[in-house]
Design a protein around this motif. Structure first.
Motif, PDB file in Angstrom:
ATOM      1  N   ILE A   1       1.223  -5.174   2.622  1.00  0.00           N
ATOM      2  CA  ILE A   1       0.228  -5.502   3.658  1.00  0.00           C
ATOM      3  C   ILE A   1       0.462  -4.667   4.910  1.00  0.00           C
ATOM      4  CG2 ILE A   1      -0.581  -7.313   5.210  1.00  0.00           C
ATOM      5  CD1 ILE A   1       0.005  -9.336   2.957  1.00  0.00           C
ATOM      6  N   LEU A   2       1.733  -4.534   5.321  1.00  0.00           N
ATOM      7  CA  LEU A   2       2.052  -3.733   6.496  1.00  0.00           C
ATOM      8  C   LEU A   2       1.702  -2.263   6.283  1.00  0.00           C
ATOM      9  CD1 LEU A   2       5.509  -5.265   7.574  1.00  0.00           C
ATOM     10  CD2 LEU A   2       3.312  -5.466   8.761  1.00  0.00           C
ATOM     11  N   SER A   3       1.973  -1.763   5.050  1.00  0.00           N
ATOM     12  CA  SER A   3       1.640  -0.374   4.741  1.00  0.00           C
ATOM     13  C   SER A   3       0.140  -0.134   4.840  1.00  0.00           C
ATOM     14  CB  SER A   3       2.128  -0.017   3.330  1.00  0.00           C
ATOM     15  OG  SER A   3       3.524  -0.175   3.222  1.00  0.00           O
ATOM     16  N   LEU A   4      -0.620  -1.067   4.303  1.00  0.00           N
ATOM     17  CA  LEU A   4      -2.079  -0.945   4.366  1.00  0.00           C
ATOM     18  C   LEU A   4      -2.585  -1.021   5.798  1.00  0.00           C
ATOM     19  CD1 LEU A   4      -3.190  -3.091   1.281  1.00  0.00           C
ATOM     20  CD2 LEU A   4      -3.358  -0.611   1.538  1.00  0.00           C
ATOM     21  N   LEU A   5      -1.964  -1.910   6.590  1.00  0.00           N
ATOM     22  CA  LEU A   5      -2.379  -2.045   7.995  1.00  0.00           C
ATOM     23  C   LEU A   5      -2.106  -0.756   8.773  1.00  0.00           C
ATOM     24  CD1 LEU A   5      -1.240  -5.692   8.841  1.00  0.00           C
ATOM     25  CD2 LEU A   5      -3.584  -4.842   8.550  1.00  0.00           C
TER      26      LEU A   5
END
Length: 324
Positions: free
Chosen positions: A29-33
């Motif tokens: 999720i952090l990578s996508l954000l």
């Protein structure tokens, strides 16, 4: 104790699995954000504008008044029937072929020279790589002065009775009729090839030098033990091993030459009888000076497709290589 032991094992094992899954999920999720702003910007300002240009190229918007009514491929047919655009295609073709060929040949020769462990290697590397630090605008202005028929190197050449016209020469060789133009190599294009080669050869030198340094000495020694001369060593062993680098250089140089604008604009412009004109200049003048937005968009799409012919197969091949 067994029961307690089993219970304790389950109690300690389950939370560890859950924590690991939660951590992996959080990382994704952090990578996508972090990537999301770039994805949105690329989607809008790259692919969105490409789609918009394609849409405009199929419209009747060829004046200041906006008209997005559908025109089909009328703008493309109009362009391919124009003397200037046919000249642009001819110029781009021969500029690309000459530019890539000269960059590869000189790049290989200079890389081989540096690879011989010559004295002052770092000095020569800096000399060859220096032009890459300049913009094409600077290169165009400098070479425009150097190759001006009345200044630069021509003052020296005129002492020997040589009076080259360089980029103002309108001669086309061999010049046979093709459509509305004379098909052949415009002499004026040679000046552009010289300037572009001077700037971009350093890139080819860097690529080939890295490739040469990556070839193990054992391979060279094995070829020499088998009786290969230095010429045979390079022709049958070294150059085949450098083939992937040659492909990369061709792709990158083709990408530069097919969409070139700034070097030509600063150095020669369209030239007499459009002998140095390129699609980039034609697109700029058609769109922003003539207000023929549909025609200008059609030129840009043609340029995009010409670059894609080189880039897309290369990317697909690399992708398959990574997956295999």
């Amino acid at each position: 104790m067994k029961v307690n032991g089993e219970v304790n094992t389950k109690i300690t094992a389950i939370p560890v699995g859950k924590v690991t899954k939660r951590k992996m999920s959080t990382d994704r999720i952090l990578s996508l954000l972090f990537l999301l702003p770039s994805i949105i910007l690329i989607a809008i300002f790259v692919y969105g504008f490409i789609a918009w240009s394609g849409y405009v190229s199929l419209s009747n918007w060829n004046s200041i008044v906006k008209d997005l009514s559908f025109a089909g491929f009328k703008n493309y047919a109009y362009l391919f029937d124009q003397f200037r655009f046919q000249a642009d295609l001819r110029n781009t073709l021969f500029f690309t072929v000459l530019f890539i060929g000269v960059v590869i040949i000189i790049g290989q020769l200079l890389a081989i020279l540096i690879d011989q462990q010559i004295k002052g290697e770092s000095f020569f590397r800096n000399v060859f790589f220096f032009p890459m630090s300049l913009s094409f605008i600077v290169t165009g202005v400098v070479w425009q002065w150097l190759l001006n028929p009345t200044t630069g190197v021509n003052i020296f050449l005129q002492k020997f009775g040589i009076k080259p016209m360089w980029y103002v020469d309108t001669t086309v060789i061999p010049a046979w009729k093709w459509g509305h133009i004379e098909f052949g190599v415009p002499v004026a294009i040679i000046a552009l090839v010289i300037a572009a080669t001077w700037q971009m050869t350093g890139f080819a030198v860097a690529m080939y030098l890295a490739g040469l340094r990556a070839i193990p000495d054992e391979v060279r020694e094995a070829a020499r033990v088998d009786g290969a001369t230095e010429f045979q060593l390079y022709r049958k062993v070294i150059f085949p091993l450098l083939a992937p680098i040659t492909v990369s250089v061709i792709i990158i140089m083709a990408h530069i030459s097919l969409k070139i604008f700034d070097l030509v604009y600063a150095m020669t412009g369209s030239g007499a009888n459009f002998v140095t004109d390129v699609p980039g200049i034609f697109m700029f003048e058609t769109t922003f000076r003539g207000n023929y937005y549909a025609n200008g968009s059609a030129i840009s799409i043609i340029m995009l497709l010409s670059v894609a012919i080189f880039i897309v197969p290369y990317l697909i091949k690399n992708r398959r290589g990574e997956m295999s």
